[in-house]
Write a protein that holds these residues in place. Structure first.
Motif, PDB file in Angstrom:
ATOM      1  N   SER A  24       0.811  -1.220   0.000  1.00 36.28           N
ATOM      2  CA  SER A  24       0.000   0.000   0.000  1.00 36.28           C
ATOM      3  C   SER A  24       0.841   1.265   0.000  1.00 36.28           C
ATOM      4  CB  SER A  24      -0.912  -0.010   1.229  1.00 36.28           C
ATOM      5  OG  SER A  24      -0.185  -0.316   2.418  1.00 36.28           O
ATOM      6  N   LYS A  25       2.153   1.145  -0.100  1.00 38.17           N
ATOM      7  CA  LYS A  25       3.016   2.331  -0.103  1.00 38.17           C
ATOM      8  C   LYS A  25       2.616   3.266  -1.242  1.00 38.17           C
ATOM      9  CE  LYS A  25       6.637   0.255  -2.985  1.00 38.17           C
ATOM     10  NZ  LYS A  25       8.063  -0.102  -3.082  1.00 38.17           N
ATOM     11  N   PHE A  26       2.670   4.567  -0.951  1.00 43.87           N
ATOM     12  CA  PHE A  26       2.342   5.633  -1.900  1.00 43.87           C
ATOM     13  C   PHE A  26       0.849   5.732  -2.209  1.00 43.87           C
ATOM     14  CE2 PHE A  26       6.642   4.109  -3.371  1.00 43.87           C
ATOM     15  CZ  PHE A  26       7.351   5.077  -2.671  1.00 43.87           C
ATOM     16  N   HIS A  27       0.028   4.942  -1.506  1.00 45.77           N
ATOM     17  CA  HIS A  27      -1.418   5.045  -1.682  1.00 45.77           C
ATOM     18  C   HIS A  27      -2.044   5.541  -0.385  1.00 45.77           C
ATOM     19  CE1 HIS A  27      -1.566   3.167  -5.631  1.00 45.77           C
ATOM     20  NE2 HIS A  27      -0.678   2.283  -5.187  1.00 45.77           N
ATOM     21  N   PRO A  28      -3.107   6.339  -0.463  1.00 41.34           N
ATOM     22  CA  PRO A  28      -3.701   6.937   0.732  1.00 41.34           C
ATOM     23  C   PRO A  28      -4.450   5.931   1.603  1.00 41.34           C
ATOM     24  CG  PRO A  28      -5.013   7.486  -1.196  1.00 41.34           C
ATOM     25  CD  PRO A  28      -3.792   6.792  -1.707  1.00 41.34           C
ATOM     26  N   ALA A  29      -4.694   6.325   2.837  1.00 37.89           N
ATOM     27  CA  ALA A  29      -5.393   5.461   3.796  1.00 37.89           C
ATOM     28  C   ALA A  29      -6.772   5.062   3.292  1.00 37.89           C
ATOM     29  CB  ALA A  29      -5.493   6.171   5.145  1.00 37.89           C
ATOM     30  N   SER A  30      -7.409   5.926   2.537  1.00 39.14           N
ATOM     31  CA  SER A  30      -8.759   5.621   2.047  1.00 39.14           C
ATOM     32  C   SER A  30      -8.759   4.401   1.131  1.00 39.14           C
ATOM     33  CB  SER A  30      -9.333   6.830   1.300  1.00 39.14           C
ATOM     34  OG  SER A  30      -8.503   7.194   0.213  1.00 39.14           O
ATOM     35  N   ILE A  31      -7.706   4.252   0.341  1.00 43.52           N
ATOM     36  CA  ILE A  31      -7.603   3.098  -0.556  1.00 43.52           C
ATOM     37  C   ILE A  31      -7.337   1.824   0.256  1.00 43.52           C
ATOM     38  CG2 ILE A  31      -6.257   2.074  -2.431  1.00 43.52           C
ATOM     39  CD1 ILE A  31      -7.935   4.317  -3.433  1.00 43.52           C
ATOM     40  N   ILE A  32      -6.498   1.948   1.297  1.00 46.60           N
ATOM     41  CA  ILE A  32      -6.237   0.801   2.171  1.00 46.60           C
ATOM     42  C   ILE A  32      -7.542   0.371   2.841  1.00 46.60           C
ATOM     43  CG2 ILE A  32      -4.943  -0.013   4.182  1.00 46.60           C
ATOM     44  CD1 ILE A  32      -2.792   2.048   3.477  1.00 46.60           C
ATOM     45  N   SER A  33      -8.357   1.352   3.226  1.00 49.20           N
ATOM     46  CA  SER A  33      -9.649   1.044   3.865  1.00 49.20           C
ATOM     47  C   SER A  33     -10.541   0.220   2.947  1.00 49.20           C
ATOM     48  CB  SER A  33     -10.366   2.332   4.266  1.00 49.20           C
ATOM     49  OG  SER A  33      -9.676   2.986   5.300  1.00 49.20           O
ATOM     50  N   GLU A  34     -10.470   0.494   1.642  1.00 47.11           N
ATOM     51  CA  GLU A  34     -11.264  -0.292   0.693  1.00 47.11           C
ATOM     52  C   GLU A  34     -10.835  -1.756   0.709  1.00 47.11           C
ATOM     53  OE1 GLU A  34     -11.973   1.226  -3.280  1.00 47.11           O
ATOM     54  OE2 GLU A  34     -11.411   3.243  -2.607  1.00 47.11           O
TER      55      GLU A  34
END
Length: 222
Positions: A24-34
């Protein structure tokens, strides 16, 4: 882009017994939440500051793997916050992780990163260095660190025979350590190799943990 669909496709392709680190590096927390909402619990980060920002805002049952080069001056900041530090690339770093873990009263789980790729930009122990570390039983001085296995990367090349040879060498190093009953290692059972572009070859060569980001999250957002 539908993260949940991408994740489901990747999980359907990965064979049983092989774990997935969603990079998930370089991606925002919102994308990780998905991805979390779709059931993924293991995520990989490579920059300490970025990791810490996400870790404090996301669910506490996430298993964070640190997969990037870890600078010695940043070690203290992540101790106790990771499930696995995959990128231990020097004995100096390992000893520092052990000291900081002792101070914090935790046991840190780590992988030893081995360098076989044909690029000087990659980090890690050279094969002979890593084998010597174990043969000399230098791991016995560790008090608060559990070495769980080996991590490695193949050369960045379109030559798939070169990629396969690199993974085969990493796997051979892992097995030579894991199968040496005289070492008395416990829980040395993780071989982390393979990313979005080459994980299938890595699994064929023995990997039981793959690090996949682009296939799940798309290209980096920042």
């Amino acid at each position: 882009m539908n993260v949940a669909e991408n994740l489901a496709e990747v999980l359907a392709e990965i064979p049983p017994g092989v774990g997935l680190v969603a990079v998930s590096k370089f991606h925002p927390a919102s994308i990780i939440s998905e991805a979390y909402g779709a059931g993924q619990r293991c995520f990989g980060e490579s920059r300490v500051q970025e990791f810490l920002e996400k870790e404090k805002d996301l669910p506490s049952d996430i298993r964070w793997h640190f997969i990037g080069h870890l600078q010695t001056n940043k070690v203290k900041q992540i101790i106790g916050k990771t499930t696995l530090i995959e990128s231990v690339d020097s004995e100096r770093l390992l000893d520092l992780i052990d000291r900081e873990s002792a101070k914090a009263g935790v046991v840190s789980r780590v992988l030893m990163q081995v360098h076989v790729a044909k690029e000087e930009t990659k980090f890690g122990f050279y094969p002979e260095e890593l084998l010597q570390y174990f043969s000399e039983r230098r791991f016995e001085k560790l008090t608060n660190t559990h070495i769980c296995g080996v991590m490695g990367m193949a050369s960045n090349t379109d030559d798939l025979s070169r990629v396969r040879a690199d993974f085969r060498e990493i796997a051979s190093i892992y097995r030579s350590i894991a199968d040496d009953s005289a070492l008395g290692l416990r829980g040395f059972d993780t071989l982390s190799m393979g990313m979005s572009g080459d994980w299938r070859i890595a699994v064929e060569e023995g990997s039981n943990l793959v690090r996949i980001g682009t296939r799940i999250f798309g290209e980096r957002e920042y």
